[in-house]
Write a protein that holds these residues in place. Structure first.
Motif, PDB file in Angstrom:
ATOM      1  N   PRO A   1     -35.202  -4.711   6.720  1.00  0.00           N
ATOM      2  CA  PRO A   1     -35.018  -3.270   6.527  1.00  0.00           C
ATOM      3  C   PRO A   1     -33.707  -2.936   5.803  1.00  0.00           C
ATOM      4  O   PRO A   1     -33.537  -1.821   5.336  1.00  0.00           O
ATOM      5  N   VAL A   2     -32.781  -3.900   5.741  1.00  0.00           N
ATOM      6  CA  VAL A   2     -31.487  -3.633   5.101  1.00  0.00           C
ATOM      7  C   VAL A   2     -31.557  -4.117   3.652  1.00  0.00           C
ATOM      8  O   VAL A   2     -31.982  -5.253   3.413  1.00  0.00           O
ATOM      9  N   PRO A   3     -31.179  -3.265   2.694  1.00  0.00           N
ATOM     10  CA  PRO A   3     -31.227  -3.695   1.282  1.00  0.00           C
ATOM     11  C   PRO A   3     -30.452  -4.986   1.064  1.00  0.00           C
ATOM     12  O   PRO A   3     -29.324  -5.118   1.540  1.00  0.00           O
ATOM     13  N   ILE A   4     -31.075  -5.924   0.362  1.00  0.00           N
ATOM     14  CA  ILE A   4     -30.494  -7.255   0.166  1.00  0.00           C
ATOM     15  C   ILE A   4     -29.603  -7.262  -1.074  1.00  0.00           C
ATOM     16  O   ILE A   4     -29.975  -6.737  -2.124  1.00  0.00           O
ATOM     17  N   GLY A   5     -28.430  -7.836  -0.936  1.00  0.00           N
ATOM     18  CA  GLY A   5     -27.521  -7.956  -2.076  1.00  0.00           C
ATOM     19  C   GLY A   5     -27.901  -9.167  -2.909  1.00  0.00           C
ATOM     20  O   GLY A   5     -28.090  -9.100  -4.113  1.00  0.00           O
ATOM     21  N   ARG A   6     -28.055 -10.299  -2.217  1.00  0.00           N
ATOM     22  CA  ARG A   6     -28.434 -11.521  -2.898  1.00  0.00           C
ATOM     23  C   ARG A   6     -29.053 -12.478  -1.893  1.00  0.00           C
ATOM     24  O   ARG A   6     -28.646 -12.524  -0.740  1.00  0.00           O
ATOM     25  N   LEU A   7     -30.020 -13.228  -2.372  1.00  0.00           N
ATOM     26  CA  LEU A   7     -30.639 -14.256  -1.543  1.00  0.00           C
ATOM     27  C   LEU A   7     -30.508 -15.560  -2.300  1.00  0.00           C
ATOM     28  O   LEU A   7     -30.976 -15.686  -3.418  1.00  0.00           O
ATOM     29  N   ALA A   8     -29.765 -16.529  -1.700  1.00  0.00           N
ATOM     30  CA  ALA A   8     -29.495 -17.768  -2.417  1.00  0.00           C
ATOM     31  C   ALA A   8     -30.046 -18.949  -1.638  1.00  0.00           C
ATOM     32  O   ALA A   8     -29.966 -18.998  -0.417  1.00  0.00           O
ATOM     33  N   LEU A   9     -30.607 -19.900  -2.380  1.00  0.00           N
ATOM     34  CA  LEU A   9     -31.030 -21.154  -1.746  1.00  0.00           C
ATOM     35  C   LEU A   9     -29.878 -22.140  -1.868  1.00  0.00           C
ATOM     36  O   LEU A   9     -29.267 -22.257  -2.926  1.00  0.00           O
ATOM     37  N   CYS A  10     -29.557 -22.812  -0.768  1.00  0.00           N
ATOM     38  CA  CYS A  10     -28.441 -23.752  -0.832  1.00  0.00           C
ATOM     39  C   CYS A  10     -28.724 -24.997  -0.026  1.00  0.00           C
ATOM     40  O   CYS A  10     -29.706 -25.097   0.691  1.00  0.00           O
ATOM     41  N   ARG A  11     -27.823 -25.961  -0.189  1.00  0.00           N
ATOM     42  CA  ARG A  11     -27.833 -27.183   0.609  1.00  0.00           C
ATOM     43  C   ARG A  11     -26.523 -27.226   1.355  1.00  0.00           C
ATOM     44  O   ARG A  11     -25.571 -26.516   1.002  1.00  0.00           O
ATOM     45  N   ALA A  12     -26.445 -28.106   2.373  1.00  0.00           N
ATOM     46  CA  ALA A  12     -25.182 -28.136   3.123  1.00  0.00           C
ATOM     47  C   ALA A  12     -24.938 -29.515   3.695  1.00  0.00           C
ATOM     48  O   ALA A  12     -25.868 -30.298   3.882  1.00  0.00           O
ATOM     49  N   SER A  13     -23.686 -29.821   3.940  1.00  0.00           N
ATOM     50  CA  SER A  13     -23.336 -31.018   4.717  1.00  0.00           C
ATOM     51  C   SER A  13     -22.209 -30.646   5.643  1.00  0.00           C
ATOM     52  O   SER A  13     -21.526 -29.629   5.440  1.00  0.00           O
ATOM     53  N   SER A  14     -22.024 -31.465   6.664  1.00  0.00           N
ATOM     54  CA  SER A  14     -21.035 -31.059   7.660  1.00  0.00           C
ATOM     55  C   SER A  14     -19.728 -31.810   7.464  1.00  0.00           C
ATOM     56  O   SER A  14     -19.696 -32.924   6.947  1.00  0.00           O
ATOM     57  N   THR A  15     -18.684 -31.154   7.879  1.00  0.00           N
ATOM     58  CA  THR A  15     -17.361 -31.766   7.871  1.00  0.00           C
ATOM     59  C   THR A  15     -16.594 -31.150   9.041  1.00  0.00           C
ATOM     60  O   THR A  15     -17.193 -30.520   9.900  1.00  0.00           O
TER      61      THR A  15
END
Ligand SMILES: Nc1ncnc2c1ncn2[C@@H]1O[C@H](COP(=O)(O)OP(=O)(O)OP(=O)(O)O)[C@@H](O)[C@H]1O
Ligand SMILES: [Mg+2]
Lengths: 214, 379
Positions: B79-93
């Motif tokens: 319901p909240v207008p979206i600014g940006r939707l990004a696909l990402c990957r991640a690793s932990s540190t």
């Protein structure tokens, strides 16, 4: 000026009642030097505390200028003592952190009394010692500071309870003489068991076992 | 000067008033230090993970192929207008906190998304450059570089690092000036080198003020789903929950401290008042009412207690400044040097001590006989 009528003071010692004063009638006249003489335990101090409003009579009344002292509240009675009465006690109690001049000023801390306090110390031979703390003074000097404190503000009555007891005879006499010389128009009520201290007294009464002796 | 005035008493009796003040100063210092340092732990959590309040993460649990489905749900239902939707990957540190090491995430973006997110993070300037596409390179924020002592060219992740693993050495090529903590890398390098092959989604609200609203919606929408929502709301809630017990212990410790100090001070004040019995008796006999004397002592005590407290507060702020300058800031540890709650915790000290003083004063003057003292029957 101060009148005691049928004034009694009873201490409760365990279950026994100790009569320190038994229906004493006495008046302190303005300007007089009244000596109260009596052996130890006869009730001299007790009478002095009654007359000066430091103790409540168990029965009878004490009036000062027609006003019953014990009908005043604590603050009014204190005010009367501060402005109209002066005190010299047997022990020369001074505040240890105040110098001689400041100790005299304790009797009337208003700045207007400063010059008078200095003048009193001067006439009591303490002008060079006014900046000293009590522990830097001798016993006689301490008692003279107490005398100056009692005289400050020209009280109407000065009460002295054995002011000479802790001093040698010569110093004792000097204290009495100083009190008598500088009291101005005020009355002096002095308690002692030593008759030689009362040579200058206008009137001497004797106490025996709480009674005024005839 | 009035010989019975408060200043003259306090000054001439410095050997009594200064130790009293000293104890209050130490108590305030102690309490301020304990509370501020303990407060710095949840504050650190909130500071370190603050960046999650600027965007929300949504990731499938286990099945990589659920990502497009989740993306569709967000795009259609949010319901909240979206600014940006990004696909990402991640690793932990890990990052270093005052109480040990904490998990942190390196997020890998496509270049356009990376530029957008850096701006979203409040970056004012960049030292160095952005990671090149497909290269083992990273951009980190200034607090992270201070915390991990990383300069341009240093290695952020590497093949021989257990807690910060990457098949190749990932070098820091850019440092972004902002107060937020983050470590960003290139998505293509991650897609080719990192496991598991799961894309996750970062969504921002068009209006940053409505980010929390979006987070709440997502938490509700994906509840019970095999989907994890990473939101600042959750982190904040968990931090508060985690430290609840710690704060209960803190309350007990400070309570005991206040009681002990008050008892000590009460005894000291009682001794000092006892030593002044002759003074009070003499003044009362000379014609000072009980009220006048009590008022005088209350003034003296109030000045000592309030003065001691104020001095304690000043010393505490000074001490925390020193701690911050030498220990906290260089490591990017969070510390609030004007911590209101820490100051609030010290307020019971003067109040309790003052109450103890009033109590001893009352018991002393309740049945006070100046004649008995002047006559030397009682001391
Ligand atoms: N607080 C008290 N409790 C019980 N008895 C007391 C108290 N104060 C005084 N007395 C008794 O009252 C009597 C009178 O005491 P007071 O102090 O007036 O005598 P005094 O004439 O001043 O004696 P001294 O010359 O020794 O000072 C004494 O018998 C004393 O024991
Ligand atoms: Mg006596």
């Amino acid at each position: 000026m101060i009148r005691a009528t049928g004034a009694s003071l009873v201490y409760r010692d365990h279950e026994r009642e100790v009569f320190a004063c038994r229906s004493v009638d006495i008046e302190v006249v303005p300007g007089e030097f009244l000596g109260i003489l009596g052996p130890s335990g006869s009730g001299k101090s007790s009478l002095l505390y009654l007359l000066s409003g430091l103790k409540m009579p168990t029965s009878g009344s004490i009036t000062f200028e027609g006003q019953d002292l014990h009908k005043l509240n604590d603050a009014q009675r204190a005010e009367t003592r501060l402005t109209s009465f002066g005190f010299v006690f047997q022990y020369p109690y001074l505040l240890g952190y105040l110098n001689a001049l400041e100790n005299v000023m304790v009797a009337r801390p208003e700045p207007g009394f400063r010059e008078q306090a200095k003048a009193l110390l001067f006439s009591l031979g303490l002008e060079s010692k006014q900046g000293r703390l009590p522990h830097e003074l001798s016993g006689g000097e301490r008692q003279r500071v107490c005398v100056a404190r009692a005289l400050l503000g020209e009280p109407k009555v000065i009460f002295a309870d054995e002011p000479t007891a802790n001093l040698d005879h010569a110093n004792g006499l000097q204290v009495v003489q100083l009190l008598n010389q500088h009291r101005g128009d005020g009355s002096l009520v002095m308690v002692t068991h030593d008759p030689s201290m009362l040579a200058e007294a206008d009137r001497i009464v004797r106490l025996e076992d709480g009674h005024l002796a005839p | 000067m009035n010989p019975l005035g408060t200043p003259i008493y306090l000054r001439r009796n410095a050997s009594r008033t200064l130790p009293l003040m000293g104890v209050i100063v130490l108590a305030v210092l102690l309490i301020c230090a304990i509370v501020s340092l303990i407060n710095s732990i949840p504050l650190s959590v909130k500071t370190i993970y603050k960046y999650t309040s600027l965007m929300m993460g949504v990731t499938p649990r286990g099945e990589a192929d659920r990502t497009p489905q989740i993306k569709r749900i967000i795009e259609k239902e949010c319901p909240v207008p979206i600014g940006r939707l990004a696909l990402c990957r991640a690793s932990s540190t890990e990052v270093q906190a005052l109480v040990g090491k904490w998990q942190f995430v390196v997020i890998a973006f496509d270049r356009p998304d990376l530029e957008y997110v850096l701006k979203r993070m409040g970056t004012t300037s960049l030292v160095g450059r952005l990671p090149e596409v497909g290269r083992p390179e990273a951009v980190i924020s200034e607090p992270v570089s201070r915390n991990l002592k990383l300069k341009l060219g240093d290695i952020l992740l590497g093949p021989d690092r257990q807690d910060a693993y990457s098949p190749q050495n990932v070098k820091v090529v850019g440092i972004a000036r902002t107060s937020n903590w983050f470590m960003f890398a290139d998505r293509e390098y991650y897609t080719m080198n990192h496991f598991p092959p799961i894309d996750f989604i970062l969504v921002t609200a068009k209006n940053p003020a409505r980010q929390a609203e979006m987070d709440r919606w997502a938490l509700r929408r994906f509840k019970g789903d095999r989907t994890q929502v990473i939101s600042y709301l959750e982190i904040e809630r968990q931090a508060n929950e985690m430290f609840k017990t710690l704060y209960k212990i803190l309350d007990v410790v400070i309570g005991i401290l206040v009681v002990v100090i008050t008892l000590m001070m009460g005894m000291l004040i009682n001794i000092y008042l006892g030593q002044r019995t002759h003074e009070f008796a003499l003044l009362q006999a000379l014609g000072y009412s009980t009220k006048t004397l009590v008022t005088r002592v209350i003034k003296e005590t109030a000045l000592v207690v309030i003065g001691g407290w104020l001095l304690g507060v000043i010393c505490s702020i000074a001490m925390l400044n020193v701690v911050d300058h030498w220990l906290m800031y260089p490591n990017a540890y969070a510390l609030d040097i004007t911590d209101r709650t820490a100051l609030a915790y010290t307020i019971p000290v003067p109040i309790a001590i003052f109450s103890a003083a009033l109590l001893t004063l009352w018991t002393r003057f309740r049945r006070f006989d100046p004649v008995g003292v002047v006559e030397r029957r009682l001391v």
